[in-house]
Design a protein around this motif. Structure first.
Motif, PDB file in Angstrom:
ATOM      1  N   SER C  56     -18.018  20.940 -32.679  1.00 11.28           N
ATOM      2  CA  SER C  56     -19.364  21.438 -32.372  1.00 11.28           C
ATOM      3  C   SER C  56     -19.402  22.034 -30.978  1.00 11.28           C
ATOM      4  O   SER C  56     -19.984  23.095 -30.756  1.00 11.28           O
ATOM      5  CB  SER C  56     -20.386  20.303 -32.445  1.00 11.28           C
ATOM      6  OG  SER C  56     -20.459  19.807 -33.744  1.00 11.28           O
ATOM      7  N   ASP C 186     -22.080  25.199 -38.139  1.00  9.88           N
ATOM      8  CA  ASP C 186     -21.664  23.871 -37.691  1.00  9.88           C
ATOM      9  C   ASP C 186     -22.016  22.845 -38.769  1.00  9.88           C
ATOM     10  O   ASP C 186     -23.136  22.364 -38.840  1.00  9.88           O
ATOM     11  CB  ASP C 186     -22.334  23.519 -36.364  1.00  9.88           C
ATOM     12  CG  ASP C 186     -21.741  22.255 -35.763  1.00  9.88           C
ATOM     13  OD1 ASP C 186     -20.798  21.693 -36.365  1.00  9.88           O
ATOM     14  OD2 ASP C 186     -22.212  21.832 -34.689  1.00  9.88           O
ATOM     15  N   GLU C 187     -21.040  22.508 -39.576  1.00 10.92           N
ATOM     16  CA  GLU C 187     -21.220  21.548 -40.674  1.00 10.92           C
ATOM     17  C   GLU C 187     -22.512  21.821 -41.445  1.00 10.92           C
ATOM     18  O   GLU C 187     -23.388  20.961 -41.533  1.00 10.92           O
ATOM     19  CB  GLU C 187     -21.219  20.121 -40.131  1.00 10.92           C
ATOM     20  CG  GLU C 187     -19.918  19.790 -39.415  1.00 10.92           C
ATOM     21  CD  GLU C 187     -19.755  18.280 -39.204  1.00 10.92           C
ATOM     22  OE1 GLU C 187     -20.292  17.515 -40.020  1.00 10.92           O
ATOM     23  OE2 GLU C 187     -19.081  17.895 -38.246  1.00 10.92           O
TER      24      GLU C 187
HETATM   25 MG    MG Z   1     -20.180  18.114 -34.786  1.00  8.17          MG
END
Ligand code: MG
Ligand code: ADP
Lengths: 240, 232, 266
Positions: C56, C186-187
């Motif tokens: 991240s 991000d995910e």
């Molecule tokens: Mg993360």
């Protein structure tokens, strides 16, 4: 150094009178807060009673005394109260005007207002008690009085402390309006001192500072009380 | 019940309502603007601005409005540089003094309320705005401000009702609004209860109308929190 | 396969995104310890790695939500100017920061839609107020995007009224409305219930097929293998190994990565 002279405690100084005024303000507010606690408890109970008439009365009380200017309520109590006292005097054979003592009128008026705000505080605090705790008390066979004394009252008080602190601050400031009845509180004393020395700015600043001392000291006191009350429940109200 | 007297009283009091409303709207308006400035200073990184705002909020919330109003009304005229400035023709008007002190006072309370609203803005929503290239005033105007205002609205409604009541204090610096006129009637007629009930009714109706307007605003601004979406 | 540093600065100018030797510390914790990456036009790069490996932070550094202490970044050939202050990088121009962020789309794990705006308002917010384009044009484009991600009928609903999968598709559409040069994810499916993951992945897959340049932090192994043309494995703030999906999933990679995917096979 005329400032020190007029604000000091000597012959020419108003310092002593200002301090006395501050104490008077404190007295009015304390009496009003206690009176408001009694009224507020009753009104909160009426609003929560489930009885239509009672809760309508309770709602009227809180709507009127939180919605009408404080000054108007002070006039009502001071002039209305004096009228009532005069009428009673006449009935007892005394001719002439009888005034309600301004301390009594002021404390009563501020107390009535305070009661309206305290009622809301107590009601909110009661509703904040988890229902399960009340049921648990019932389940182990606590009767009404015991439930109120052992479970409800302590919890309500704990949840109510921040609210009571706010009401106290409100009442402290409302009490300044009692000066219109001539009570020698901090407001009135500042006004008299300002008028007779023609140092308006100085004395209203001085009076204002004393009010700030009162509000910030009491704020600290209530914060401490809140922390103490929450000692047993560190997580229930989040951070201190 | 003496309906003639009540009718007369009501008429006299209603004539003072425009003054009460003028005090109210002007002080809410200027107080709101000042509050925005104060809250901007309060959350600033600069310690001088921040501490100034803290001090301002402390002073105006910690002392009674009446003493602030007297300070403005009696105190300012004491200074030569004010007496002889171009502002004096305004500042010696009781009405201007009343509005000034009401606005200064409500700004302190309102700034705290707005700050509470600011704290409710989620960091993630701000980050999403930054990630598409928003910053500075645009970010405040489009994202932070609207979200914070919505959160602050209930507390702000309470403050507004407080301000309706506070306009009564203007009577003590000789501005003839509803409470001042009521007091004059009481001391002329000694019929405290009737006059009180009339004046109280006026204030309660004003509060009711203002709260309805605020509730409407709140309703319109909180569609996003209600369960059922409005169909297009 | 060990990551090679591309030393040719000229190459940087033709890439959609070039990152050179990024380092980032939080206090004494070294989260990124020198990361370099190039993304050509149309690249879909999956970034894998266990929790806390700095994925991240890496994306946030590219989008300048965090400022890397060291290293250089080019977006579509434009170098992001930094000045040194107290031994770390600080953006030279906040204007450039806003402009770069507008060129990079970012999709968050928790959607981060603006709760007080309808879906359509969310989509046109950036184009109208950041890019200052005509509102009518933005609305038309936004509606087309909503159609594309399959939630056109929700355009007047508020985020709270949408399922997680719908919210994430709206968030992707919001990023696309800015016409970004590169999309960072991000995910994007980690906060979703399993049955909602598919609808979001389908949108991402169709984006990839249209040639969008994408960096995707994900735990979806199937997406990494089938959709991306490159897989990067991060470990403790470094790129442990990278390569084409075929190379990476054939087994001839680093032991750490083999163990990592082993955990996923269960
Ligand atoms: Mg993360
Ligand atoms: N703002 C921050 N301040 C301090 N530490 C942070 C911050 N953001 C991330 N970290 C730390 O950096 C490390 C890497 O985090 P992150 O990049 O979120 O990893 P990943 O996304 O791979 O799970 C973690 O140990 C995390 O605790």
């Amino acid at each position: 150094m005329w400032i020190i002279e007029v604000l000091g405690f000597g012959q020419q100084g108003w310092g002593g009178l200002l301090i006395a005024g501050a104490l008077m303000t404190l007295c009015v507010t304390i009496v009003a807060l206690l009176l408001g606690a009694v009224l507020g408890t009753m009104v909160a109970w009426a609003k929560l009673s489930g009885n239509r008439v009672l809760s309508a009365l309770g709602n009227t009380y809180t709507t009127v005394f939180r919605g009408v200017p404080e000054l108007l309520i002070i006039y009502l109590i001071y002039f209305g109260g004096s009228g009532a006292v005069t009428a009673i005097g006449r009935y007892l054979g005394y001719e002439g005007f009888l005034g309600l003592p301004s301390f009594a009128a002021g404390a009563l008026a501020v107390g009535i207002i305070s009661g309206a705000y305290q009622a809301e505080v107590y009601r909110g605090a009661f509703l904040a008690i988890p229902k399960g705790e009340l049921e648990a008390a019932e389940a182990i066979g606590m009767h009404r009085g015991l439930r109120f004394r052992r479970i409800i009252a302590p919890q309500v008080l704990r949840f109510a402390i921040p609210g009571i602190g706010n009401v106290w601050q409100l009442s402290l400031k409302d009490s300044a309006l009692v000066s219109v009845t001539g009570l020698a509180d901090l407001m009135r004393t500042s006004q008299v001192a300002a008028g007779s020395t023609r140092q308006y700015f100085l004395f209203f600043i001085a009076g204002g500072c004393l009010y700030l001392v009162l509000t910030s000291l009491s704020d600290r006191l209530f914060n401490r009380a809140e922390r103490r009350a929450n000692r047993s429940m560190p997580s229930s109200l989040g951070h201190a | 019940m003496d309906f003639v007297f009540i009718f007369q009283t009501m008429k006299t009091l209603l004539a003072a309502v425009p003054m009460t409303l003028a005090l109210f709207f002007l002080s809410i308006f200027f107080g709101g603007l000042l509050a925005l400035l104060i809250v901007w200073m309060r959350v600033a990184k600069n310690p001088i601005l921040r501490n100034f705002a803290k001090g301002y909020i402390f002073v105006f919330r910690g002392s009674p409005l009446l003493i602030q109003m007297f300070l403005v009304f009696y105190g300012l005229g004491q200074f030569g540089f004010i007496r002889y400035s171009f502002l004096w023709p305004f500042l010696r008007e009781p009405f201007v003094c009343a509005v000034l002190s009401l606005a200064l006072c409500t700004a302190g309370y309102t700034a705290e309320i707005f700050r509470g609203g600011l704290r409710a803005v989620s960091v993630k929503e701000i980050e999403a705005a930054r990630s598409i290239g928003m910053s500075g005033f645009l970010l405040v105007r489009r994202i932070i401000g609207p979200i914070a205002f919505r959160h602050a609205l209930p507390a702000y409604s309470t403050e507004i009702v407080m301000m309706v009541k506070s306009t009564a204090l203007a009577s003590l610096v000789t501005v003839w609004e509803v409470t001042g006129v009521a007091q004059r009637l009481i001391s002329q007629t000694y019929r405290t209860m009737e006059v009180f009930l009339c004046a109280a009714a006026i204030y309660l109706i004003l509060n009711f109308l203002i709260l309805q307007a605020m509730a409407l605003l709140e309703h319109r601004l909180s569609q996003h929190r209600r369960a059922v979406p409005r169909l297009p | 396969m060990v990551h090679e540093h591309s030393a040719d600065p000229a190459a940087a100018t033709v890439n959609r995104l070039s990152v050179r030797n990024i380092r980032k510390k939080f206090g004494s914790l070294e989260v990124l310890r020198g990361i370099s990456l190039e993304a050509h036009d149309g690249d879909v790069i999956s970034i894998l790695g266990s929790s806390g490996s700095g994925k991240s932070t890496f994306l946030r550094c590219i989008n300048l939500l965090e400022i890397a202490d060291e290293g250089e970044i080019w977006v579509d050939g434009e170098h992001i100017n930094m000045v040194r202050k107290h031994g770390r990088n600080v953006p030279a121009s906040s204007k450039q920061v806003d402009h770069i962020r507008a060129e990079l789309g970012m999709v968050f794990q928790s959607f981060n839609l603006w709760s007080h705006m309808t879906i359509l308002q969310n989509l046109i917010e950036g184009p109208v107020h950041v890019l200052k384009r005509p509102r009518a044009e933005c609305i038309a484009e936004a509606e087309a995007l909503l159609e594309k991600v399959g939630i056109a009928e929700k355009r007047h609903a508020y985020p709270a009224h949408l399922s997680g999968g719908q919210q994430q598709r709206a968030a992707i559409a919001r990023s696309l409305a800015m016409k970004p040069k590169v999309m960072l994810f991000d995910e994007p499916t980690s906060a979703l219930d399993p049955e909602l993951v598919g609808e979001v992945l389908r949108v991402m897959r169709s984006l990839a097929e249209e040639g969008m340049t994408m960096l995707v932090v994900t735990h979806e192994m199937n997406f990494a293998r089938d959709v991306s043309n490159r897989v990067v494995f991060m470990r403790e703030g470094l790129i442990d190994c990278d390569g084409s999906p075929a190379e990476m999933f054939s087994g001839a990679t680093s032991p750490a990565f083999r163990q990592f995917i082993g955990n996923f096979r269960g």
